[in-house]
Design a protein around this motif. Structure first.
Motif, PDB file in Angstrom:
ATOM      1  N   GLY A  52      -4.733  19.842   4.111  1.00  0.00           N
ATOM      2  CA  GLY A  52      -4.112  19.489   2.848  1.00  0.00           C
ATOM      3  C   GLY A  52      -3.323  20.661   2.306  1.00  0.00           C
ATOM      4  O   GLY A  52      -2.833  21.502   3.065  1.00  0.00           O
ATOM      5  N   LEU A  53      -3.174  20.716   1.000  1.00  0.00           N
ATOM      6  CA  LEU A  53      -2.489  21.811   0.323  1.00  0.00           C
ATOM      7  C   LEU A  53      -3.484  22.570  -0.540  1.00  0.00           C
ATOM      8  O   LEU A  53      -4.405  21.970  -1.106  1.00  0.00           O
ATOM      9  CB  LEU A  53      -1.355  21.279  -0.568  1.00  0.00           C
ATOM     10  N   ALA A  54      -3.288  23.876  -0.643  1.00  0.00           N
ATOM     11  CA  ALA A  54      -4.108  24.692  -1.544  1.00  0.00           C
ATOM     12  C   ALA A  54      -3.237  25.114  -2.719  1.00  0.00           C
ATOM     13  O   ALA A  54      -2.112  25.595  -2.532  1.00  0.00           O
ATOM     14  CB  ALA A  54      -4.659  25.908  -0.812  1.00  0.00           C
ATOM     15  N   PHE A  55      -3.746  24.917  -3.938  1.00  0.00           N
ATOM     16  CA  PHE A  55      -3.035  25.295  -5.153  1.00  0.00           C
ATOM     17  C   PHE A  55      -3.763  26.460  -5.817  1.00  0.00           C
ATOM     18  O   PHE A  55      -4.988  26.439  -5.940  1.00  0.00           O
ATOM     19  CB  PHE A  55      -2.975  24.119  -6.130  1.00  0.00           C
ATOM     20  N   GLY A  56      -3.002  27.450  -6.244  1.00  0.00           N
ATOM     21  CA  GLY A  56      -3.589  28.556  -6.980  1.00  0.00           C
ATOM     22  C   GLY A  56      -3.735  28.215  -8.453  1.00  0.00           C
ATOM     23  O   GLY A  56      -3.145  27.252  -8.958  1.00  0.00           O
TER      24      GLY A  56
ATOM     25  N   PRO B  85       0.610  16.200   2.213  1.00  0.00           N
ATOM     26  CA  PRO B  85       0.879  15.691   0.850  1.00  0.00           C
ATOM     27  C   PRO B  85       2.290  16.003   0.371  1.00  0.00           C
ATOM     28  O   PRO B  85       2.834  15.259  -0.462  1.00  0.00           O
ATOM     29  CB  PRO B  85      -0.172  16.399  -0.011  1.00  0.00           C
ATOM     30  N   ALA B  86       2.887  17.072   0.882  1.00  0.00           N
ATOM     31  CA  ALA B  86       4.224  17.449   0.421  1.00  0.00           C
ATOM     32  C   ALA B  86       5.259  16.383   0.718  1.00  0.00           C
ATOM     33  O   ALA B  86       6.306  16.322   0.054  1.00  0.00           O
ATOM     34  CB  ALA B  86       4.643  18.775   1.068  1.00  0.00           C
ATOM     35  N   LYS B  87       4.981  15.496   1.669  1.00  0.00           N
ATOM     36  CA  LYS B  87       5.920  14.430   1.993  1.00  0.00           C
ATOM     37  C   LYS B  87       5.840  13.272   1.010  1.00  0.00           C
ATOM     38  O   LYS B  87       6.693  12.392   1.020  1.00  0.00           O
ATOM     39  CB  LYS B  87       5.654  13.929   3.423  1.00  0.00           C
ATOM     40  N   LEU B  88       4.807  13.263   0.190  1.00  0.00           N
ATOM     41  CA  LEU B  88       4.642  12.195  -0.795  1.00  0.00           C
ATOM     42  C   LEU B  88       4.930  12.663  -2.210  1.00  0.00           C
ATOM     43  O   LEU B  88       5.392  11.867  -3.035  1.00  0.00           O
ATOM     44  CB  LEU B  88       3.218  11.641  -0.726  1.00  0.00           C
TER      45      LEU B  88
ATOM     46  N   ASP C 150       0.827  -1.211   0.000  1.00  0.00           N
ATOM     47  CA  ASP C 150       0.000   0.000   0.000  1.00  0.00           C
ATOM     48  C   ASP C 150       0.860   1.259   0.000  1.00  0.00           C
ATOM     49  O   ASP C 150       0.460   2.292  -0.532  1.00  0.00           O
ATOM     50  CB  ASP C 150      -0.925   0.009   1.223  1.00  0.00           C
ATOM     51  N   ASP C 151       2.018   1.203   0.633  1.00  0.00           N
ATOM     52  CA  ASP C 151       2.896   2.369   0.669  1.00  0.00           C
ATOM     53  C   ASP C 151       3.668   2.539  -0.643  1.00  0.00           C
ATOM     54  O   ASP C 151       4.258   3.593  -0.875  1.00  0.00           O
ATOM     55  CB  ASP C 151       3.892   2.238   1.828  1.00  0.00           C
ATOM     56  N   ASP C 152       3.678   1.523  -1.483  1.00  0.00           N
ATOM     57  CA  ASP C 152       4.455   1.560  -2.709  1.00  0.00           C
ATOM     58  C   ASP C 152       3.612   2.137  -3.846  1.00  0.00           C
ATOM     59  O   ASP C 152       3.142   1.431  -4.740  1.00  0.00           O
ATOM     60  CB  ASP C 152       4.937   0.141  -3.056  1.00  0.00           C
ATOM     61  N   LEU C 153       3.404   3.457  -3.790  1.00  0.00           N
ATOM     62  CA  LEU C 153       2.636   4.158  -4.821  1.00  0.00           C
ATOM     63  C   LEU C 153       3.525   5.199  -5.490  1.00  0.00           C
ATOM     64  O   LEU C 153       4.413   5.766  -4.859  1.00  0.00           O
ATOM     65  CB  LEU C 153       1.424   4.863  -4.207  1.00  0.00           C
ATOM     66  N   THR C 154       3.264   5.438  -6.763  1.00  0.00           N
ATOM     67  CA  THR C 154       3.963   6.497  -7.488  1.00  0.00           C
ATOM     68  C   THR C 154       3.063   7.721  -7.527  1.00  0.00           C
ATOM     69  O   THR C 154       1.954   7.667  -8.058  1.00  0.00           O
ATOM     70  CB  THR C 154       4.295   6.041  -8.922  1.00  0.00           C
ATOM     71  N   TRP C 155       3.558   8.832  -6.950  1.00  0.00           N
ATOM     72  CA  TRP C 155       2.739  10.028  -6.793  1.00  0.00           C
ATOM     73  C   TRP C 155       3.107  11.102  -7.815  1.00  0.00           C
ATOM     74  O   TRP C 155       4.249  11.185  -8.265  1.00  0.00           O
ATOM     75  CB  TRP C 155       2.892  10.596  -5.389  1.00  0.00           C
ATOM     76  N   GLY C 156       2.119  11.909  -8.145  1.00  0.00           N
ATOM     77  CA  GLY C 156       2.337  13.048  -9.039  1.00  0.00           C
ATOM     78  C   GLY C 156       1.576  14.257  -8.530  1.00  0.00           C
ATOM     79  O   GLY C 156       0.662  14.138  -7.702  1.00  0.00           O
ATOM     80  N   TRP C 157       1.922  15.435  -9.015  1.00  0.00           N
ATOM     81  CA  TRP C 157       1.283  16.666  -8.572  1.00  0.00           C
ATOM     82  C   TRP C 157      -0.124  16.780  -9.147  1.00  0.00           C
ATOM     83  O   TRP C 157      -0.340  16.505 -10.336  1.00  0.00           O
ATOM     84  CB  TRP C 157       2.120  17.876  -8.991  1.00  0.00           C
ATOM     85  N   PRO C 158      -1.108  17.219  -8.333  1.00  0.00           N
ATOM     86  CA  PRO C 158      -2.488  17.286  -8.814  1.00  0.00           C
ATOM     87  C   PRO C 158      -2.804  18.553  -9.608  1.00  0.00           C
ATOM     88  O   PRO C 158      -3.871  18.641 -10.223  1.00  0.00           O
ATOM     89  CB  PRO C 158      -3.302  17.262  -7.520  1.00  0.00           C
ATOM     90  N   ALA C 159      -1.914  19.534  -9.578  1.00  0.00           N
ATOM     91  CA  ALA C 159      -2.150  20.785 -10.300  1.00  0.00           C
ATOM     92  C   ALA C 159      -0.813  21.431 -10.635  1.00  0.00           C
ATOM     93  O   ALA C 159       0.198  21.194  -9.954  1.00  0.00           O
ATOM     94  CB  ALA C 159      -3.007  21.744  -9.471  1.00  0.00           C
ATOM     95  N   ALA C 160      -0.808  22.254 -11.681  1.00  0.00           N
ATOM     96  CA  ALA C 160       0.428  22.902 -12.114  1.00  0.00           C
ATOM     97  C   ALA C 160       0.709  24.187 -11.338  1.00  0.00           C
ATOM     98  O   ALA C 160       1.847  24.668 -11.310  1.00  0.00           O
ATOM     99  CB  ALA C 160       0.349  23.217 -13.612  1.00  0.00           C
TER     100      ALA C 160
END
Length: 300
Positions: free
Chosen positions: A202-206, A293-296, A178-188
């Motif tokens: 969580g994180l807020a993206f502009g 989320p920044a840790k992932l 379960d910990d072995d996931l490949t993560w990507g950014w949800p917004a640019a």
């Protein structure tokens, strides 16, 4: 005749007048309208008034599932709860929770109701014991990697063979997977607000309205809608038994529940639903608990 009356004593004339009056009162034609009733007739004709009956004692009906209150793997519904929020807080699909508890109408759960929030196949007691027994693993930063020098210096002494315990090795292997996931950014866009477990989970993206919102990892959509107050148009993706991600305040949703998605797939368009400005609120939940989320997420 007149001579005879004048000779009659006055007392005799008075007696004759009184007799005539009494005779008239006794005549049947002038009887008083009074009906004789036997003594006690009123008591026989008036129904007795029964004493007021005591109000029946109504026992409070226990809430559904009350017998499981306080047990590991169960959740007691509180005021303001919804099935969607309960599922998010416990890292589950709300449809699964509905099925596990035979909830016919997910919009009607009652305060005090006790819901199972772990699959019936999972031993909730074992999960709870495992979490307490391994705090070192839980507290390790998710993105930390030991250096080669540190790894060689920290080589532990050979440990005795462990005693076999039911399905513990399988559970540990599943946790590792379960910990072995490949993560990507949800917004640019740039991060405008960092993680705070109390104020901002969580994180807020502009960005601008209509900017793409992307799935942060492979998974399956477990919710797509606007039924969770404070999140606006929301997408929740379940990645495995451990992780969920949430994408809030969207302008439009491009996926449906139970749809499989891939990392980097466009799932929504950024917006300001239930927010004061255009932004993406992004959460990562590990077994229902919000984590940074920044840790992932990988480095940009």
């Amino acid at each position: 005749m007149q001579a005879n009356l004048t000779k009659t004593p006055a007392s005799l004339l008075l007696m004759i007048a009184l007799s005539a009056v009494l005779a008239g009162c006794a005549s049947p034609k002038h009887r008083a309208p009074v009906e004789d009733r036997p003594v006690g007739a009123q008591a026989r004709t008036t129904p007795a008034v029964a004493p007021a009956a005591a109000a029946p004692v109504v026992e409070a009906k226990p809430a559904p599932g009350a017998e499981n209150e306080g047990k590991p793997g169960y959740y007691t519904v509180k005021p303001g709860d919804t099935l969607i929020r309960i599922a998010l807080e416990n890292g589950q699909n709300w449809r699964d929770i509905s099925r596990w508890n035979s909830v016919e109408n997910p919009n009607r759960i009652e305060v005090g109701q006790v819901l199972r929030v772990l699959p019936p196949s999972v031993d909730a007691g074992a999960v709870s014991t495992k979490a307490v027994a391994s705090p070192r693993v839980e507290s390790r930063p998710l993105d930390s990697r030991p250096t080669p020098a540190a790894a060689s210096a920290a080589t532990p002494a050979p440990a005795p063979a462990p005693t076999p315990v039911s399905a513990a090795p399988a559970a540990a292997a599943a946790a590792g997977a379960d910990d072995d996931l490949t993560w990507g950014w949800p917004a640019a866009g740039s991060v405008t607000s960092g993680f705070d477990e109390q104020k901002n989970k969580g994180l807020a993206f502009g960005g601008r309205a209509g900017d793409p919102v992307l799935a942060a990892a492979d998974g399956r959509v477990v919710y797509a809608g606007s039924g969770l107050r404070g999140y606006g148009n929301l997408v929740i993706i379940k990645h495995n038994a451990t992780y969920l991600t949430a994408y809030a305040h969207n302008q439009s949703l491009l996926v449906k529940e139970d749809q499989a998605v891939r990392k980097g797939q466009k799932i929504a368009e950024m917006g300001s639903s239930d927010a004061d400005q255009v932004k993406l609120h992004f959460e990562v939940r590990k077994q229902g608990k919000p984590i940074d989320p920044a840790k992932l997420l990988p480095s940009r």
